[in-house]
Scaffold this active site. Structure first.
Site, mmCIF file in Angstrom:
data_model
loop_
_atom_site.group_PDB
_atom_site.id
_atom_site.type_symbol
_atom_site.label_atom_id
_atom_site.label_comp_id
_atom_site.label_asym_id
_atom_site.label_seq_id
_atom_site.Cartn_x
_atom_site.Cartn_y
_atom_site.Cartn_z
ATOM 1 N N ASP A 1 0.707 -1.185 0.073
ATOM 2 C CA ASP A 1 0.052 0.078 0.007
ATOM 3 C C ASP A 1 0.824 1.274 0.015
ATOM 4 O O ASP A 1 1.858 1.111 0.614
ATOM 5 C CB ASP A 1 -0.902 0.168 1.249
ATOM 6 N N SER A 2 0.558 2.226 -0.810
ATOM 7 C CA SER A 2 1.487 3.217 -1.173
ATOM 8 C C SER A 2 0.644 4.406 -1.163
ATOM 9 O O SER A 2 -0.478 4.416 -1.684
ATOM 10 C CB SER A 2 2.534 2.976 -2.165
ATOM 11 N N HIS B 1 10.149 4.914 -3.202
ATOM 12 C CA HIS B 1 9.734 4.534 -1.856
ATOM 13 C C HIS B 1 9.317 2.896 -2.113
ATOM 14 O O HIS B 1 9.815 2.224 -1.018
ATOM 15 C CB HIS B 1 8.245 5.220 -1.455
#
Length: 194
Positions: A69-70, A177
């Site tokens: 999840d980002s 990320h």
């Protein structure tokens, strides 16, 4: 070793496959014709959503599963859109609509600091989960730049590179990320899969 990647996002599938391309791991996804149920992402944190998705799909497929999840967290907006990044502009959200809403909400705001955050979770069908965190810092610019990447990439400017993440092509897979969270997972993979 086969690992299932629990996402319907074709861009994420390509990105994660590239990151694991040097490993002795075959990444399977819905692109391989494996049907998976929709998992309701109702957590309040990236980690909650990532864990829930990985665990539900691992149990469903009976395979070791990776889910992430980002999203993007903007300081001046109190960390929003955060876990709502993909659906920031409402029910029929698109990248274009989400970016438009973000830029509108930042009108007149000078502090444009933001970070991309990702939590990757690996789950085993037996119920164990392992979560890893990655983030990159930057700032939001009004005018989109670059043709690579997806989501908020055209508006996410990284001062140290003098570019948006949409202008970075392959380099993004090394510093994003998601790349950072996956690097942590890869470090621990042998131990986890013993």
């Amino acid at each position: 070793m086969k690992i299932f990647l629990a996402t319907g996002n074709k861009n994420k599938i390509e990105e994660i496959k590239k990151i694991f391309s040097m490993e002795n791991i075959e990444i399977l996804s819905i692109k391989d014709g494996i049907e998976i149920p929709e998992v309701v992402e109702d957590g309040t944190t990236f980690e909650e959503n990532s864990k829930k998705k990985a665990l539900e799909i691992a149990k469903f497929t009976n395979m070791v599963t990776i889910a992430d999840d980002s999203g993007i967290c903007v300081d001046a907006l109190g960390g929003a859109p955060g876990v709502y990044s993909a659906r920031y502009s409402g029910e029929n959200a698109t990248d274009e609509k989400n970016n438009k809403k973000l830029i509108e909400n930042l009108k007149g705001i000078e502090d444009r600091r933001a970070k991309f955050v990702c939590v990757i979770t690996l789950a085993k069908p037996t119920g164990e989960t392992y979560s890893y965190y990655g983030e990159v810092c930057g700032e939001i610019i009004d005018e989109p730049r670059g043709e690579y990447g997806f989501g908020y990439d055209p508006h996410f400017y990284m001062k140290e590179y003098g570019k948006t993440t949409a202008e970075m092509k392959d380099f993004k897979n090394q510093i994003s990320h998601r790349a950072k969270a996956l690097a942590e997972l890869k470090k621990n993979l042998d131990e986890i899969l013993k």
